[in-house]
Design an enzyme around this catalytic site. Structure first.
Site, PDB file in Angstrom:
ATOM      1  N   ASP A   9       0.857  -1.183   0.000  1.00 14.74           N
ATOM      2  CA  ASP A   9       0.000   0.000   0.000  1.00 14.74           C
ATOM      3  C   ASP A   9       0.902   1.245   0.000  1.00 14.74           C
ATOM      4  O   ASP A   9       2.058   1.183   0.447  1.00 14.74           O
ATOM      5  CB  ASP A   9      -0.870  -0.037   1.263  1.00 14.74           C
ATOM      6  CG  ASP A   9      -1.655   1.235   1.448  1.00 14.74           C
ATOM      7  OD1 ASP A   9      -2.433   1.575   0.552  1.00 14.74           O
ATOM      8  OD2 ASP A   9      -1.465   1.898   2.492  1.00 14.74           O
ATOM      9  N   SER A 115      -2.113   0.613  -4.928  1.00 12.42           N
ATOM     10  CA  SER A 115      -2.642   1.795  -4.232  1.00 12.42           C
ATOM     11  C   SER A 115      -3.927   2.322  -4.845  1.00 12.42           C
ATOM     12  O   SER A 115      -4.192   2.150  -6.033  1.00 12.42           O
ATOM     13  CB  SER A 115      -1.581   2.905  -4.278  1.00 12.42           C
ATOM     14  OG  SER A 115      -2.098   4.103  -3.758  1.00 12.42           O
ATOM     15  N   ASN A 116      -4.664   3.030  -4.010  1.00 15.02           N
ATOM     16  CA  ASN A 116      -5.817   3.791  -4.480  1.00 15.02           C
ATOM     17  C   ASN A 116      -5.401   4.990  -5.325  1.00 15.02           C
ATOM     18  O   ASN A 116      -6.242   5.613  -5.969  1.00 15.02           O
ATOM     19  CB  ASN A 116      -6.585   4.338  -3.262  1.00 15.02           C
ATOM     20  CG  ASN A 116      -7.600   3.358  -2.718  1.00 15.02           C
ATOM     21  OD1 ASN A 116      -7.973   2.397  -3.377  1.00 15.02           O
ATOM     22  ND2 ASN A 116      -8.048   3.610  -1.505  1.00 15.02           N
TER      23      ASN A 116
END
Ligand code: LAC
Length: 225
Positions: A9, A115-116
């Site tokens: 992340d 990741s977002n």
């Protein structure tokens, strides 16, 4: 089952999101810290809302909207250009000080970011921190138009590694993210940074490291299979 790949992340795991606090203070003055706190309270729930409602927005735009809403809530003047300048800081956060050494100690494994964030933003983060050579893949929610914990976001990692989900580990500083990865069939490593483990919806990490520096050791039982 040994490890085929490790996906990290980005925000709050490899990169220190709290650097946005200083940026908010530079742009709006002393109440920037309050703005940052109120924005952070909204940011992740906003991504969950966007995905559940089928109303995807790119992450920096979600951050801008969260900043504007937070400013409204706190009675702060913030125009869109200022909010955009603060949100642009998502592409220039520092890595946590122990990130580089941890990645060096994991160089025998295939590594990715998952990741977002946006492809450009994540590229800029890893390059800015001198970590670009560490990762085989930079994977982002943009590719599927939904945010974590949508299972198709996590599926990007086993797809990229051409591996089974259970042989891929997601490393995150967010317990909800670890839980999402585990629900998608990956294994999950949580970076606790001193917080007590609570799990999320009753789902706990496979392994926990207090800091990124402890991650190579924490992953060893999973590597052993
Ligand atoms: C990310 C957020 C969840 O980088 O930290 O995906």
């Amino acid at each position: 089952m040994t490890i085929s790949g490790v996906a990290f992340d980005a925000f709050g795991t490899l990169f220190d999101l709290s650097a946005l606090r200083g940026r908010a203070e530079e742009i709006v003055g002393p109440r920037g810290g309050e703005l940052y706190d109120a924005c952070i309270e909204r940011l992740i729930p906003s991504t969950w809302h966007a995905s559940a409602a089928g109303h995807h927005r790119r992450f920096p735009e979600v951050a801008r909207l969260a900043l504007e809403a937070a400013a409204g809530e706190r009675g702060l003047d913030l125009d869109s250009a200022q909010a955009e300048r603060i949100a642009a800081g998502l592409a220039s956060l520092p890595a946590f000080p122990d990130a580089e050494a941890a990645l060096e100690n994991l160089r025998h494994l295939r590594l990715a970011v998952l990741s977002n964030g946006t492809p450009d933003g994540i590229k800029s983060l890893v390059e800015g921190a001198g970590l670009a050579g560490r990762f085989e893949h930079l994977l982002t929610a943009d590719a599927v138009g939904r945010f974590k914990p949508a299972p198709e976001v996590y599926a990007l990692a086993p797809q990229a590694f051409d591996a089974t989900p259970e042989s891929v580990v997601l490393v995150s500083g967010n317990e909800w993210d670890v839980a999402g990865a585990r629900l998608a069939g990956l294994r999950g490593a949580w970076v606790s940074r001193g917080r007590p483990a609570t799990g999320f919806l009753g789902i706990h990490a496979d392994v926990t490291a207090e800091e990124l520096s402890g991650l190579p050791e924490a992953l060893r039982p999973l590597e052993a299979g």
